[in-house]
Write a protein that holds these residues in place. Structure first.
Motif, mmCIF file in Angstrom:
data_model
loop_
_atom_site.group_PDB
_atom_site.id
_atom_site.type_symbol
_atom_site.label_atom_id
_atom_site.label_comp_id
_atom_site.label_asym_id
_atom_site.label_seq_id
_atom_site.Cartn_x
_atom_site.Cartn_y
_atom_site.Cartn_z
ATOM 1 N N LEU A 1 10.195 15.523 6.560
ATOM 2 C CA LEU A 1 10.213 16.105 5.653
ATOM 3 C C LEU A 1 9.254 15.562 4.575
ATOM 4 C CD1 LEU A 1 14.221 16.857 5.721
ATOM 5 C CD2 LEU A 1 12.851 18.672 6.641
ATOM 6 N N SER A 2 9.121 13.989 4.153
ATOM 7 C CA SER A 2 8.322 13.417 3.737
ATOM 8 C C SER A 2 7.103 14.220 3.066
ATOM 9 C CB SER A 2 7.913 12.478 3.396
ATOM 10 O OG SER A 2 6.890 12.236 4.710
ATOM 11 N N PRO A 3 6.893 14.149 1.681
ATOM 12 C CA PRO A 3 5.414 14.923 0.935
ATOM 13 C C PRO A 3 4.169 14.381 2.145
ATOM 14 C CG PRO A 3 6.897 13.851 -0.939
ATOM 15 C CD PRO A 3 7.105 13.802 0.760
ATOM 16 N N PRO A 4 3.247 15.250 2.584
ATOM 17 C CA PRO A 4 2.470 15.115 3.509
ATOM 18 C C PRO A 4 1.285 13.637 3.058
ATOM 19 C CG PRO A 4 2.372 17.219 3.575
ATOM 20 C CD PRO A 4 3.574 16.640 2.630
ATOM 21 N N ASP B 1 0.479 -1.257 0.303
ATOM 22 C CA ASP B 1 -0.208 0.119 -0.124
ATOM 23 C C ASP B 1 0.774 1.105 -0.295
ATOM 24 O OD1 ASP B 1 -2.611 -2.073 0.304
ATOM 25 O OD2 ASP B 1 -2.516 -1.578 2.394
ATOM 26 N N GLY B 2 0.689 2.364 -0.529
ATOM 27 C CA GLY B 2 1.138 3.833 -0.665
ATOM 28 C C GLY B 2 2.002 3.729 -1.815
ATOM 29 N N ARG C 1 13.555 11.837 7.572
ATOM 30 C CA ARG C 1 13.068 11.360 6.318
ATOM 31 C C ARG C 1 11.470 11.539 6.645
ATOM 32 N NH1 ARG C 1 12.758 5.968 2.472
ATOM 33 N NH2 ARG C 1 10.679 6.395 1.898
ATOM 34 N N VAL C 2 11.024 11.373 7.972
ATOM 35 C CA VAL C 2 9.438 10.768 7.730
ATOM 36 C C VAL C 2 9.106 12.785 7.790
ATOM 37 C CG1 VAL C 2 7.505 10.433 9.070
ATOM 38 C CG2 VAL C 2 9.302 8.908 8.454
ATOM 39 N N GLN D 1 4.908 8.710 8.133
ATOM 40 C CA GLN D 1 4.464 8.434 9.634
ATOM 41 C C GLN D 1 3.852 6.662 10.110
ATOM 42 O OE1 GLN D 1 5.930 10.203 11.829
ATOM 43 N NE2 GLN D 1 5.230 9.018 13.320
ATOM 44 N N ARG D 2 3.457 6.397 8.845
ATOM 45 C CA ARG D 2 2.873 4.889 9.192
ATOM 46 C C ARG D 2 3.575 3.691 8.968
ATOM 47 N NH1 ARG D 2 -0.538 3.756 3.305
ATOM 48 N NH2 ARG D 2 1.442 5.340 1.737
#
Length: 253
Positions: free
Chosen positions: A232-235, A46-47, A229-230, A240-241
């Motif tokens: 700065l990551s794209p929302p 997923d994702g 990383r998390v 975060q998951r």
């Protein structure tokens, strides 16, 4: 790029890792990636915009993909060729070294997931775990010269080499290095950055403390890099998951 194209003099020496230790490390990576589940040998998380295959969840891009990460499954196929592994004829139409993933998206993959060819692909990967293990070991060997090449100056190059040697000399150190480079890459691709900040093995080594226990310093640094990383990551990626699982994985080192 496989080791045959990398200077043997520069590559990290993984020859002193026993066959038993290689098997143990490969099994731990399979556990980390798939909890050793057969169906997970060919899957689409997923994702993500690509399928993941094998004990190391080597990623395989669909045609036209612009994913920023380091693709690894085609390199595995080239490694199979170098090792003389024969792809079963029933899989030869999809398992070519330079071929893109036959599924363009997860919906297409799910339509095919239980069809005979995917089951045959899973079985082929299950039967060749030892070859995948050797590929994972070689990727770590090749990582050192690649990381040294991106050092901004001699101080950075020396730190990468020194910290690599410190960790590899530690109990469980080879496992930590091999798993991390398979898990989050070498850190050499400019596209594997958020706001210019990477999270690969090179960045972890450069961020490590010089003092104290090398393996603990490596784990602490890796956690900082993945937390960064998390943050700065794209929302829309909702990374975060995954963070809790990533941090638990680091605790196995």
């Amino acid at each position: 790029m496989l080791c045959s194209l990398v200077s043997q003099a520069q590559a990290a020496d993984v020859s002193n890792i026993s066959k038993a230790e290689q098997s143990r490390i490969a099994d731990l990576i399979f556990k980390n990636e798939c909890n050793r589940k057969f169906e997970c040998l060919v899957s689409w998380n997923d994702g993500e915009d690509f399928p993941s295959l094998g004990i190391g969840h080597f990623i395989w891009f669909p045609k036209g993909s612009n994913a920023p990460f380091q693709e690894s499954f085609p390199d595995l196929m080239r490694w199979y060729q170098q090792q003389g592994v024969i792809v079963p004829e029933r899989l030869s139409n999809i398992l070519q070294p330079n071929q893109s993933s036959p599924w363009q998206n997860k919906a297409e993959f799910l339509q095919d997931e239980n069809k005979p060819q995917i089951e045959q692909l899973r079985q082929f990967l299950a039967d060749t775990q030892d070859v995948q293990a050797s590929f994972i070991m070689q990727r770590l060997a090749d990582a050192l010269p690649k990381m040294l090449a991106i050092g901004q100056n001699q101080v950075e190059k020396d730190k990468i080499k020194h910290q690599f040697e410190r960790v590899s000399a530690s109990p469980n150190g080879w496992y930590a290095l091999i798993d991390y480079v398979n898990f989050k890459g070498e850190g050499i691709k400019e596209t594997e950055r958020y706001h210019g900040k990477g999270w690969g093995l090179a960045q972890v080594l450069l961020n490590m403390d010089h003092e104290g226990n090398a393996l603990r310093a490596f784990v602490s640094s890796a956690k900082q890099m993945l937390q960064q990383r998390v943050s700065l990551s794209p929302p829309e990626r909702n990374e975060q998951r995954w963070l809790n699982g990533w941090l638990k994985r680091l605790d196995t080192y």
